[in-house]
Design an enzyme around this catalytic site. Structure first.
Site, mmCIF file in Angstrom:
data_model
loop_
_atom_site.group_PDB
_atom_site.id
_atom_site.type_symbol
_atom_site.label_atom_id
_atom_site.label_comp_id
_atom_site.label_asym_id
_atom_site.label_seq_id
_atom_site.Cartn_x
_atom_site.Cartn_y
_atom_site.Cartn_z
ATOM 1 N N SER A 63 -9.548 1.458 3.128
ATOM 2 C CA SER A 63 -8.690 2.281 2.306
ATOM 3 C C SER A 63 -7.646 1.487 1.514
ATOM 4 C CB SER A 63 -7.984 3.326 3.172
ATOM 5 O OG SER A 63 -7.147 2.714 4.115
ATOM 6 N N SER A 93 -9.550 -1.074 7.217
ATOM 7 C CA SER A 93 -8.994 -0.898 5.869
ATOM 8 C C SER A 93 -8.291 -2.094 5.247
ATOM 9 C CB SER A 93 -8.040 0.295 5.859
ATOM 10 O OG SER A 93 -8.804 1.457 5.780
ATOM 11 N N LYS A 137 0.862 -1.191 0.000
ATOM 12 C CA LYS A 137 0.000 0.000 0.000
ATOM 13 C C LYS A 137 0.893 1.235 0.000
ATOM 14 C CE LYS A 137 -3.795 1.814 2.937
ATOM 15 N NZ LYS A 137 -4.637 1.495 4.111
HETATM 16 N N1 GLN Z 1 -13.117 3.383 6.665
HETATM 17 C C1 GLN Z 1 -12.457 3.784 7.861
HETATM 18 C C2 GLN Z 1 -12.181 5.253 7.842
HETATM 19 O O1 GLN Z 1 -12.535 5.886 6.874
HETATM 20 C C3 GLN Z 1 -11.230 2.967 8.102
HETATM 21 C C4 GLN Z 1 -10.000 3.467 7.484
HETATM 22 C C5 GLN Z 1 -8.778 2.687 7.829
HETATM 23 O O2 GLN Z 1 -8.843 1.611 8.426
HETATM 24 N N2 GLN Z 1 -7.631 3.242 7.475
HETATM 25 O O3 GLN Z 1 -11.625 5.793 8.753
#
Ligand code: GLN
Length: 489
Positions: free
Chosen positions: A154, A178, A79
């Site tokens: 994400s 994420s 990532k």
């Molecule tokens: N969807 C969650 C957020 O928008 C999780 C994001 C993540 O785990 N980085 O914060």
């Protein structure tokens, strides 16, 4: 080939039997990326020269008759918030475009020592804030099953790449879901380790008390193999914990006597087809000899506000460092340092990141700190305790990963709060610092994968991966669908 056979092991065998060289293997993946990345937008930076160079090292070892470790020569991705020395790392934000780290994240250093072949950096929501990858400055990553749907977020790029056969495995980060949510959307396995199990050194921070790095893979055994390689104590991360037993060699055995907990609240408000798939999975576990224990976890309703207060507060502080002086982007014209910083941040950050910095700064400001941040911290303690007492009556907790399947492309643009609500099943786990794995457990009427989450007590990765492995072995014909993805080795 049985679909749940470890792809890492299979490729390792091909390499060591010299049925194909690592250079040939790597070139196949580079070709696949060239033909499919325009469709999936999984990679934001492809690094073929560096991948082929690593592959040559592996081939040299093979020629010399040296033994390879399992991860050696296996093509993978990271990532774009995991620091890679000499390779641009942007967090998919305009503010970090052009930023080239001068050091490697510990996880990457470790995998490099295993001669992992890194194909490139993958797409993500800007600074990991989002659920569909569409806050990325490079545009969203698409779902390999259906490109009218997102890959999730994400770590959507990693899931899109692994699901689309553009990498064997990838590392993502999980602050509130994420890793697990995109794995669930793309029919993959996603492991969020216990907080501290994997070093965060070199992971560009979103919310440091919640962030954890973990693998997204096609099979449970692959997730266990990668987890074993990257976990352990790191001097560079004071929150990392000491060496533990390996997991990949303990996936067999039986399910008899395993107590699977079902928190009733987890099954409220989820889509009917997701609920039905999970109920079937519960039956499968019962059939395999597990004992099902039902209980209530009323505190779950506070998890979402607690997460959004704490994550935004930490983000507002972590993202203070992007001032136009130290990293990446700087505004073109300004009359003072103050104006330069303001303009750099206004122009460099996207709307979602700004929204979270504003919210986080607000809940930390004097006068509001006690009303929001402190309250959320206290509730965090209560949530930790609730899970601790749940694990006195069960060994793992089975829950949905997401209340639905992969969103259509315009879902998040329509309603931001609605999007936040879809994080309900994953965020409690980060708040409590627990490990959880998402594995596929069926499909919806459109053929999109449904994910199930197995949650463990702290440092019980082996328990959840073993349970995941058993389910996967029992059900692989129903939970996996071969996509027509060109050559799959
Ligand atoms: N969807 C969650 C957020 O928008 C999780 C994001 C993540 O785990 N980085 O914060």
């Amino acid at each position: 080939m049985q679909r749940n056979e470890s792809r890492i092991r299979r490729l390792h065998d091909l390499l060591t039997r010299k049925e194909l060289s690592c250079t040939e293997l790597t070139q196949k993946y580079i070709d696949q990326i060239e033909s499919d990345n325009a469709r999936l937008n999984a990679y934001v930076n492809v690094t073929p020269a560096q991948a082929l160079k690593s592959a040559q090292e592996v081939d040299k070892k093979l020629h010399a008759g040296e033994k390879l470790s399992l991860l050696e020569g296996i093509p993978m991705t990271l990532k774009d918030n995991i620091s890679t020395e000499g390779i641009e790392t942007t967090c998919c934000s305009n503010i970090l475009k052009g930023y080239v780290p001068i050091y490697d994240a510990t996880v990457w250093k470790t995998l490099k020592a295993h001669n992992a072949v890194m194909l490139g950096k993958t797409n993500m929501d800007e600074f990991a804030m989002g659920s569909s990858c569409d806050t990325s400055c490079f545009g969203g990553a698409l779902n390999p099953y259906n490109q009218a749907h997102v890959a999730g977020g994400s770590s959507g790029g990693v899931a899109s790449a692994v699901g689309g056969n553009l990498a064997v495995y990838g590392l993502g980060s999980d602050t509130g879901g994420s890793i697990r949510q995109p794995a669930s959307f793309c029919g993959l396995v996603g492991l969020k380790p216990t907080y501290g199990a994997v070093s965060r050194y070199g992971l560009i921070a979103y919310a440091s008390s919640l962030d954890q790095i973990g693998p997204i893979t096609s099979t449970v055994e692959d997730a266990a193999l990668v987890f074993d390689a990257i976990s352990g104590k790191d001097e560079m991360d004071s929150t990392s914990s000491g060496a533990r037993e390996t997991t990949a060699d303990k996936l067999n055995g039986d399910m008899k006597g395993l107590r699977i907990g079902i928190a009733r609240e987890y099954f409220e408000g989820i889509r009917d087809d997701v609920k039905a798939a999970l109920e079937n999975a519960i039956k499968t576990y019962e059939h395999m000899g597990a004992e099902i224990v039902y209980f209530n976890l009323p505190i779950l309703k506070y998890a979402l506000p607690v997460y959004y207060i704490l994550a935004c507060a930490e983000a507002s502080s972590n993202l203070g460092r992007y001032d136009g002086i130290r990293y990446g982007y700087r505004a073109q014209s300004y009359n003072s340092v103050h104006e330069m910083i303001c303009k750099t941040r206004s122009e460099g950050f996207g709307a979602e990141v700004k929204r979270r910095i504003l919210l986080g700064t607000y809940v930390l400001s004097s006068g509001y700190y006690d009303a929001y941040y402190k309250k959320a911290q206290n509730l965090r303690g209560t949530i930790v305790k609730a899970f601790r007492s749940a694990f006195e009556t069960c060994d793992i907790i089975l829950a949905p990963t997401v209340p639905m399947t992969a969103f259509e492309l315009n879902f998040t643009a329509k309603d931001q709060v609605e999007t936040y609500l879809t994080d309900i099943c994953t965020v409690p786990i980060n708040i409590a610092g627990l490990p959880a794995v998402s594995i596929p457990c069926g499909f919806d009427a459109k053929g999109l994968p449904i994910g199930m989450q197995l949650i463990g007590n702290t440092f019980c990765e082996t328990t959840i991966l073993k349970a995941a492995y058993h389910y996967e072995s029992e059900k692989y014909a129903e939970i996996y669908k071969e996509l027509d993805l060109g050559v799959r080795l």
